[in-house]
Motif scaffolding. Sequence first.
Motif, mmCIF file in Angstrom:
data_model
loop_
_atom_site.group_PDB
_atom_site.id
_atom_site.type_symbol
_atom_site.label_atom_id
_atom_site.label_comp_id
_atom_site.label_asym_id
_atom_site.label_seq_id
_atom_site.Cartn_x
_atom_site.Cartn_y
_atom_site.Cartn_z
ATOM 1 N N ALA A 127 0.841 -1.200 0.000
ATOM 2 C CA ALA A 127 0.000 0.000 0.000
ATOM 3 C C ALA A 127 0.871 1.244 0.000
ATOM 4 N N LYS A 128 0.482 2.245 -0.795
ATOM 5 C CA LYS A 128 1.246 3.478 -0.862
ATOM 6 C C LYS A 128 1.066 4.307 0.393
ATOM 7 N N TYR A 129 -0.145 4.264 0.961
ATOM 8 C CA TYR A 129 -0.440 5.001 2.169
ATOM 9 C C TYR A 129 -1.044 4.049 3.191
ATOM 10 N N PRO A 130 -0.855 4.321 4.474
ATOM 11 C CA PRO A 130 -1.420 3.444 5.490
ATOM 12 C C PRO A 130 -2.930 3.496 5.469
ATOM 13 N N SER A 131 -3.558 2.366 5.806
ATOM 14 C CA SER A 131 -5.010 2.347 5.851
ATOM 15 C C SER A 131 -5.471 1.916 7.229
ATOM 16 N N THR A 132 -6.606 2.455 7.668
ATOM 17 C CA THR A 132 -7.195 2.093 8.935
ATOM 18 C C THR A 132 -8.649 1.791 8.700
ATOM 19 N N ASN A 133 -9.325 1.333 9.737
ATOM 20 C CA ASN A 133 -10.743 1.064 9.603
ATOM 21 C C ASN A 133 -11.477 2.334 9.201
ATOM 22 N N ASN A 134 -12.399 2.212 8.268
ATOM 23 C CA ASN A 134 -13.175 3.344 7.774
ATOM 24 C C ASN A 134 -12.292 4.414 7.135
ATOM 25 N N ASN A 135 -11.120 4.042 6.695
ATOM 26 C CA ASN A 135 -10.202 4.998 6.073
ATOM 27 C C ASN A 135 -10.295 4.846 4.557
ATOM 28 N N THR A 136 -11.109 5.673 3.932
ATOM 29 C CA THR A 136 -11.355 5.550 2.509
ATOM 30 C C THR A 136 -10.229 6.173 1.697
ATOM 31 N N THR A 137 -10.086 5.691 0.469
ATOM 32 C CA THR A 137 -9.036 6.171 -0.433
ATOM 33 C C THR A 137 -9.671 6.841 -1.637
ATOM 34 N N GLU A 138 -9.069 7.920 -2.112
ATOM 35 C CA GLU A 138 -9.569 8.584 -3.311
ATOM 36 C C GLU A 138 -8.405 9.180 -4.090
ATOM 37 N N VAL A 139 -8.666 9.502 -5.339
ATOM 38 C CA VAL A 139 -7.663 10.117 -6.204
ATOM 39 C C VAL A 139 -8.039 11.568 -6.418
#
Length: 294
Positions: A51-63
Amino acid sequence: MFKKIITLFVIAVLAGCSSSKPTIATTKKQAAVQKPRTASAKKGVTSRPTAKYPSTNNNTTEVIQSTSKTVVTSDLINNYVLQYKDIAMGNMKTYGIPASIILAQGILESGAGRGDLALTANNHFGIKCHKDWLGESVRHDDDSSQECFRKYKESAESYRDHALFLVGKNRYAVLFTYGKDDYKAWSKGLRACGYATDPNYPDKLISYIERYNLHQYDCQVTGKSYTAINKSAPVRSSSSSSVSNSNDPNLYEVQKGDTLYSISKKFNILVDDLKQKNNLTDNALSIGQKLKVK
């Protein structure tokens, strides 16, 4: 005697045929055994890209597509807001631009501080050099190849220059007739005045303001009460903001990896009491958030 000679001849012929057979496996079963093996993943385990960025619960990703294409998470955007909200509120007091608008534009134009211009030039608003710019600059592909963009020593200078840019241009004068906390009018007005050519620009600003409760910072400046639109995003009261830089022993600053449960254990307080003290409606926390613990 003749029979013995015949017998010996047959044995010699059979022995010769046996020694001339190839030793390479020819049956399907033998070939399968001798076939080279390649490394394979264990059953039930699949390989995933890092993963490029850390993710957590309910942590959405967008461009975010601005002067560069940037992948961000909701945590990164929340941290960006925490880092620059005080500058935005200061500019609202000085120049009359809603803090919510400043932050939303910063998120969109800089990719929440992760875009190329923000990283290499501290330029959070994609402001180009223009003829009156005498400071440092960098070259970056945008509408045309290798266009000239302003470079700042620190991000705060970019925020100040953004405010001066809006205040100093006659075409943006109508914006300052709107209410200081009317973020919807400002969002639509920026597009109408030609700040951006994207027809969806107002909707993007409004979306960030409402998803991340950025209007609360307008209310902190104007003194008006604020009701959260997005209940899952952190909301900070004016009182917590005013002591955010103090060493008040009654406050705790949320660190990476903290949860309400771990904080409650650290200060010997029930999770429900902790939520009640801080007017929290859920368990969502963000790094840098100040919590009342006593």
